[in-house]
Design a protein around this motif. Structure first.
Motif, PDB file in Angstrom:
ATOM      1  N   ARG A   1     -27.315  -1.497 -27.949  1.00  0.00           N
ATOM      2  CA  ARG A   1     -26.783  -0.201 -27.513  1.00  0.00           C
ATOM      3  C   ARG A   1     -27.937   0.701 -27.109  1.00  0.00           C
TER       4      ARG A   1
ATOM      5  N   CYS B   1     -28.563   4.793 -25.370  1.00  0.00           N
ATOM      6  CA  CYS B   1     -28.055   6.051 -24.839  1.00  0.00           C
ATOM      7  C   CYS B   1     -29.217   6.781 -24.177  1.00  0.00           C
TER       8      CYS B   1
ATOM      9  N   ASP C   1     -25.755   8.538 -20.153  1.00  0.00           N
ATOM     10  CA  ASP C   1     -25.468   7.173 -19.734  1.00  0.00           C
ATOM     11  C   ASP C   1     -25.495   6.275 -20.965  1.00  0.00           C
ATOM     12  N   ILE C   2     -24.452   5.486 -21.115  1.00  0.00           N
ATOM     13  CA  ILE C   2     -24.344   4.560 -22.240  1.00  0.00           C
ATOM     14  C   ILE C   2     -24.479   3.137 -21.711  1.00  0.00           C
TER      15      ILE C   2
ATOM     16  N   TYR D   1     -21.289   4.650 -17.804  1.00  0.00           N
ATOM     17  CA  TYR D   1     -21.542   3.593 -18.774  1.00  0.00           C
ATOM     18  C   TYR D   1     -21.710   2.262 -18.050  1.00  0.00           C
TER      19      TYR D   1
ATOM     20  N   ASP E   1     -21.490  -1.871 -19.304  1.00  0.00           N
ATOM     21  CA  ASP E   1     -21.132  -2.727 -20.432  1.00  0.00           C
ATOM     22  C   ASP E   1     -21.207  -4.191 -20.001  1.00  0.00           C
TER      23      ASP E   1
END
Length: 250
Positions: A32, A34, A46-47, A100, A102
């Motif tokens: 993860r 950030c 922004d993730i 984001y 993923d």
């Protein structure tokens, strides 16, 4: 830097082993991150998140694949992170949405000779109307004591007329017509297939959202062609062929 203009550029790698889906017993490694900025109380975030299952099968191939894909994840995280002061473009981000990215890998086959994963990338870019999704087949073999990522043609024996592709294309077209794929006629005759994964029941061909059919954005299309049809065309002595032959003996 004044008190009113502050930059946050925070890494939360959270490199951990855990089970993200309670219904699944498979252990995954999670990353993860950030990053973003704030200016006069406004800004963006922004993730980045990634999940990689532990390839817990015998032999060095699974370990090599895991290390290779984890390196890809960390490299991608570095590429997508926001560092406004260094890039000197905070102004154009001032009124945009958070975003984001993923990445999730789904294990399809894990053996000492063959490892196959389905990679899904879901993302929401700045000012985008809706999220996007890409699907990628990642297929690795152990060949001559070396891990190799293999393409579709590498599975089959050479022939002047590419008989294996004719069989594959015919089955893919028939299945897509059963699924009423909206844009199938625009793609005929098929000249190649960009994405695939190896499964025990057959070869799965992947089509991106909107590539062969209408939306929504997460509607990617799958077609599985049985090894019973493709088996006779597999390359003799290749890692996937040996794996398939062992599969038949079960």
């Amino acid at each position: 830097m004044s008190e009113q203009q502050t930059l946050y550029h925070e890494h939360l790698p959270a490199v951990e082993a855990g089970v993200s889906d309670p219904s699944s017993s498979r252990t995954v490694r999670v990353f993860r991150q950030c990053s973003g900025f704030s200016f006069l109380g406004r800004g963006k975030q922004d993730i980045f998140r990634a999940e990689l299952p532990l390839c817990e099968c015998d032999g060095p191939l699974s370990e090599s694949v895991h290390d290779h894909l984890w390196q890809e994840i960390t490299t991608t995280a570095e590429e997508v992170e926001v560092n406004i002061l260094e890039e000197k473009h905070w102004g154009r981000h001032y009124f945009v949405w958070d975003s984001y990215y993923d990445i999730r890998f789904h294990l399809q086959v894990c053996t000492p000779r063959v490892v196959s994963l389905l990679e899904k990338r879901e993302y929401m870019h700045d000012s985008a109307v809706h999220p996007g999704l890409s699907v990628i087949g990642r297929n690795f073999i152990w060949q001559d004591s070396i891990p190799l990522e293999i393409g579709l043609a590498g599975l089959f024996k050479d022939s002047p007329s590419s008989e294996w592709f004719q069989v594959l294309a015919k089955e893919v077209e028939a299945d897509l017509r059963r699924q009423n794929a909206y844009w199938i006629d625009d793609h005929l005759p098929f000249e190649g297939f960009d994405q695939f994964v190896i499964m025990e029941k057959g070869l799965k061909i992947l089509f991106q959202p909107y590539e062969i059919d209408t939306g929504p954005y997460f509607n990617f299309i799958e077609v599985v062609v049985s090894w019973d049809l493709l088996g006779p065309y597999l390359k003799p002595g290749a890692a996937t062929t040996i794996w398939y032959q062992q599969l038949q003996k079960r």
